[in-house]
Enzyme design. Structure first.
Site, PDB file in Angstrom:
ATOM      1  N   GLY A 163       0.833  -1.216   0.000  1.00 38.78           N
ATOM      2  CA  GLY A 163       0.000   0.000   0.000  1.00 38.78           C
ATOM      3  C   GLY A 163       0.854   1.247   0.000  1.00 38.78           C
ATOM      4  N   VAL A 169       2.500   3.101   2.315  1.00 35.48           N
ATOM      5  CA  VAL A 169       3.811   3.129   2.989  1.00 35.48           C
ATOM      6  C   VAL A 169       4.745   2.089   2.381  1.00 35.48           C
ATOM      7  CG1 VAL A 169       5.036   2.865   5.187  1.00 35.48           C
ATOM      8  CG2 VAL A 169       2.788   3.960   5.144  1.00 35.48           C
ATOM      9  N   ASP A 187       1.553  -8.552  -1.136  1.00 39.41           N
ATOM     10  CA  ASP A 187       0.253  -8.064  -0.664  1.00 39.41           C
ATOM     11  C   ASP A 187      -0.788  -9.165  -0.852  1.00 39.41           C
ATOM     12  OD1 ASP A 187      -0.689  -4.889  -0.129  1.00 39.41           O
ATOM     13  OD2 ASP A 187      -2.326  -6.279  -0.600  1.00 39.41           O
ATOM     14  N   ASN A 221       0.274  -0.031  12.706  1.00 41.18           N
ATOM     15  CA  ASN A 221      -0.158   0.581  13.975  1.00 41.18           C
ATOM     16  C   ASN A 221      -1.207  -0.232  14.698  1.00 41.18           C
ATOM     17  OD1 ASN A 221       1.223   3.084  14.508  1.00 41.18           O
ATOM     18  ND2 ASN A 221       0.350   3.879  12.617  1.00 41.18           N
ATOM     19  N   ARG A 230       9.653  14.769  11.782  1.00 40.97           N
ATOM     20  CA  ARG A 230       8.602  15.807  11.858  1.00 40.97           C
ATOM     21  C   ARG A 230       9.023  16.908  12.828  1.00 40.97           C
ATOM     22  NH1 ARG A 230       3.897  11.291  11.777  1.00 40.97           N
ATOM     23  NH2 ARG A 230       3.674  11.213   9.512  1.00 40.97           N
ATOM     24  N   HIS A 265       4.686   5.814  20.086  1.00 47.86           N
ATOM     25  CA  HIS A 265       4.340   6.455  18.807  1.00 47.86           C
ATOM     26  C   HIS A 265       2.825   6.703  18.782  1.00 47.86           C
ATOM     27  CE1 HIS A 265       4.493   7.453  14.597  1.00 47.86           C
ATOM     28  NE2 HIS A 265       3.709   6.440  14.257  1.00 47.86           N
TER      29      HIS A 265
HETATM   30  N1  LIG Z   1       4.808   3.353  12.345  1.00 53.19           N
HETATM   31  C1  LIG Z   1       4.620   4.439  11.621  1.00 53.19           C
HETATM   32  O1  LIG Z   1       5.318   5.437  11.783  1.00 53.19           O
HETATM   33  C2  LIG Z   1       3.568   4.439  10.561  1.00 53.19           C
HETATM   34  C3  LIG Z   1       2.653   3.436  10.522  1.00 53.19           C
HETATM   35  N2  LIG Z   1       1.693   3.397   9.543  1.00 53.19           N
HETATM   36  C4  LIG Z   1       0.813   2.247   9.545  1.00 53.19           C
HETATM   37  O2  LIG Z   1       1.211   1.380   8.477  1.00 53.19           O
HETATM   38  C5  LIG Z   1       0.091   0.611   8.045  1.00 53.19           C
HETATM   39  C6  LIG Z   1      -0.031   0.711   6.530  1.00 53.19           C
HETATM   40  O3  LIG Z   1      -0.383   2.016   6.146  1.00 53.19           O
HETATM   41  P1  LIG Z   1      -0.654   2.350   4.597  1.00 53.19           P
HETATM   42  O4  LIG Z   1       0.419   1.790   3.759  1.00 53.19           O
HETATM   43  O5  LIG Z   1      -0.965   3.782   4.511  1.00 53.19           O
HETATM   44  O6  LIG Z   1      -1.994   1.507   4.349  1.00 53.19           O
HETATM   45  P2  LIG Z   1      -2.543   0.955   2.967  1.00 53.19           P
HETATM   46  O7  LIG Z   1      -3.964   0.599   3.170  1.00 53.19           O
HETATM   47  O8  LIG Z   1      -2.198   1.886   1.853  1.00 53.19           O
HETATM   48  O9  LIG Z   1      -1.692  -0.388   2.733  1.00 53.19           O
HETATM   49  C7  LIG Z   1      -1.805  -1.507   3.551  1.00 53.19           C
HETATM   50  C8  LIG Z   1      -1.685  -2.733   2.656  1.00 53.19           C
HETATM   51  O10 LIG Z   1      -1.649  -3.897   3.473  1.00 53.19           O
HETATM   52  C9  LIG Z   1      -2.261  -4.929   2.725  1.00 53.19           C
HETATM   53  N3  LIG Z   1      -2.627  -6.048   3.590  1.00 53.19           N
HETATM   54  C10 LIG Z   1      -3.657  -6.135   4.474  1.00 53.19           C
HETATM   55  N4  LIG Z   1      -3.639  -7.333   5.072  1.00 53.19           N
HETATM   56  C11 LIG Z   1      -2.586  -8.018   4.563  1.00 53.19           C
HETATM   57  C12 LIG Z   1      -2.053  -9.308   4.784  1.00 53.19           C
HETATM   58  N5  LIG Z   1      -2.610 -10.159   5.656  1.00 53.19           N
HETATM   59  N6  LIG Z   1      -0.964  -9.675   4.078  1.00 53.19           N
HETATM   60  C13 LIG Z   1      -0.396  -8.846   3.190  1.00 53.19           C
HETATM   61  N7  LIG Z   1      -0.858  -7.607   2.940  1.00 53.19           N
HETATM   62  C14 LIG Z   1      -1.944  -7.206   3.608  1.00 53.19           C
HETATM   63  C15 LIG Z   1      -3.456  -4.249   2.078  1.00 53.19           C
HETATM   64  O11 LIG Z   1      -3.984  -4.998   0.984  1.00 53.19           O
HETATM   65  C16 LIG Z   1      -2.865  -2.909   1.691  1.00 53.19           C
HETATM   66  O12 LIG Z   1      -2.388  -2.918   0.339  1.00 53.19           O
HETATM   67  C17 LIG Z   1      -1.111   1.161   8.818  1.00 53.19           C
HETATM   68  O13 LIG Z   1      -1.382   0.339   9.931  1.00 53.19           O
HETATM   69  C18 LIG Z   1      -0.640   2.533   9.286  1.00 53.19           C
HETATM   70  O14 LIG Z   1      -1.311   2.970  10.434  1.00 53.19           O
HETATM   71  C19 LIG Z   1       1.621   4.350   8.579  1.00 53.19           C
HETATM   72  C20 LIG Z   1       2.511   5.400   8.584  1.00 53.19           C
HETATM   73  C21 LIG Z   1       3.540   5.537   9.576  1.00 53.19           C
HETATM   74  O1  LIG Z   2      -0.678   8.812  11.737  1.00 52.94           O
HETATM   75  C1  LIG Z   2      -0.829   7.613  11.453  1.00 52.94           C
HETATM   76  O2  LIG Z   2      -1.838   6.952  11.729  1.00 52.94           O
HETATM   77  C2  LIG Z   2       0.270   6.923  10.727  1.00 52.94           C
HETATM   78  C3  LIG Z   2       1.513   7.108  11.494  1.00 52.94           C
HETATM   79  O3  LIG Z   2       1.793   6.386  12.417  1.00 52.94           O
HETATM   80  C4  LIG Z   2       2.237   8.352  11.240  1.00 52.94           C
HETATM   81  O4  LIG Z   2       2.151   8.927  10.132  1.00 52.94           O
HETATM   82  O5  LIG Z   2       2.923   8.771  12.163  1.00 52.94           O
END
Ligand SMILES: NC(=O)C1=CN([C@@H]2O[C@H](COP(=O)(O)OP(=O)(O)OC[C@H]3O[C@@H](n4cnc5c(N)ncnc54)[C@H](O)[C@@H]3O)[C@@H](O)[C@H]2O)C=CC1
Ligand SMILES: O=C([O-])CC(=O)C(=O)O
Length: 311
Positions: free
Chosen positions: A9, A11, A32, A120, A151, A175
């Site tokens: 997705g 990230v 994915d 998360n 940030r 976080h």
């Molecule tokens: N730790 C951090 O600093 C950050 C954490 N996040 C977290 O990262 C995660 C992903 O965010 P995005 O990429 O924006 O979401 P997104 O929805 O764009 O991508 C997530 C992907 O995971 C896939 N997926 C779901 N279940 C799966 C499985 N069992 N096996 C393989 N793939 C699977 C989905 O099909 C989707 O393509 C979220 O939980 C978000 O909160 C996002 C930004 C920063």
């Molecule tokens: O804000 C969120 O949910 C995703 C994340 O962890 C970040 O961008 O820091």
């Protein structure tokens, strides 16, 4: 060197893109569950190679873990992101099951890998990964502090009206919107304390903006951020694969550091080829210590929720 990213997705794909164009790994596998999605992202990224001049091989697969075999590093971004108005913690119900099953599959084919957890609520997902796999703690790294620190440095640079690369600063703690701790006292503009340039009121606003940095972007974008998160993961991967031993705030398992035990929480770490090579137990003042203890309590309460969710 081979990196697998689970979740193609926003990230995951951004992370694959940055790793490729910076030539950090020779092979990136994007996996994915959505049919054809990772294949499409991988092909699109590969088609940048000639214009941006990289040679990384990017492969996309639909749920085929055999293609991830012998990865040096695995990044877990699978799961759902938050929507405006939500907290990261609200994602636990869906993401815990996803993260647990993903890491089981990964270890079947890459038993020696280092795992970077992004999904998360990240501190709790990192803890879950550690507890459910039983891997040594140096091989499980939660990504959050580096992003929060980016940030923080960005908001400081905007307040100073100077380049972010001349600004140092770190965010530790959980976080979460209310659990992260921007260390304004220790932030500097090329070694000079930022308090020499910015008022206490401005510093407090910078800290507050940093804490809700992810929520602000979620409000603007309708889903959570991906460019900076993807770049932050790539920075971490670079430090591991090239044994750079950079000091990076990461969510790791603490055993006595900062007076805490049995949680994963953001602390400054040395990150190299063995993953977490050292945790720096820096001296905090009384106010920072109290904030850290409160943050740890909140992270621990979230970990406790895992017991009912995964029961
Ligand atoms: N730790 C951090 O600093 C950050 C954490 N996040 C977290 O990262 C995660 C992903 O965010 P995005 O990429 O924006 O979401 P997104 O929805 O764009 O991508 C997530 C992907 O995971 C896939 N997926 C779901 N279940 C799966 C499985 N069992 N096996 C393989 N793939 C699977 C989905 O099909 C989707 O393509 C979220 O939980 C978000 O909160 C996002 C930004 C920063
Ligand atoms: O804000 C969120 O949910 C995703 C994340 O962890 C970040 O961008 O820091």
């Amino acid at each position: 060197m081979k990196v697998t990213i689970v979740g193609a997705g926003n990230v995951g794909a951004t992370c694959a893109d940055v790793i490729s164009y910076r030539g950090i790994a020779s092979e990136v596998v994007l996996l994915d569950i959505k049919q054809g999605f990772a294949e499409g992202k991988a092909l699109d990224i590969m088609q940048c190679a000639t214009d941006t001049g990289f040679n990384t091989r990017v492969v996309g697969v639909t749920n085929d873990y055999s293609k991830t075999a012998n990865s040096d590093v695995v990044v877990v971004t699978s799961g759902i992101p938050r929507k405006p108005g939500m907290t990261r913690e609200e994602l636990i119900g869906i993401n815990a099951g996803i993260v647990k099953s993903v890491v089981e599959n990964i270890l079947e084919y890459s038993p020696e890998t280092i795992i970077i957890v992004v999904s998360n609520p990240m501190d709790t997902m990192t803890y879950l990964t550690l507890k459910s796999t039983g891997l040594p703690k140096n091989r499980i790294i939660g990504m959050g502090g580096i992003l929060d620190s980016s940030r923080f440095r960005t908001y400081l640079s905007l307040a100073l009206d100077k380049p972010a690369n001349d600004v140092s600063g770190m965010v530790i703690g959980g976080h979460g919107d209310t659990t992260m701790i921007p260390l304004t006292r220790l932030a500097s503009y090329n070694g000079i304390p930022v308090s020499q340039f910015l008022s206490e009121e401005t510093l407090q606003k910078v800290a507050a903006d940093t804490m809700v940095g992810g929520a602000t972007l979620t409000g603007l974008l309708g889903t959570s951020a991906w460019y900076a998160p993807g770049a932050s993961v790539a920075f971490l991967v670079d430090s591991i694969l090239n044994d750079q031993k950079r000091m990076i705030a990461c969510s790791v398992y603490v055993e006595g550091e900062y007076g805490q035990n049995d949680i994963c929480i953001g602390v400054p770490c040395i990150i190299g080829k063995n993953g977490v090579e050292e945790i720096l137990d820096i001296q905090l003042n009384d106010k920072e210590k109290a904030l850290f203890a409160k943050s740890a309590d909140a992270v621990r309460a979230m970990n406790d929720a895992l017991k009912t969710i995964l029961a």
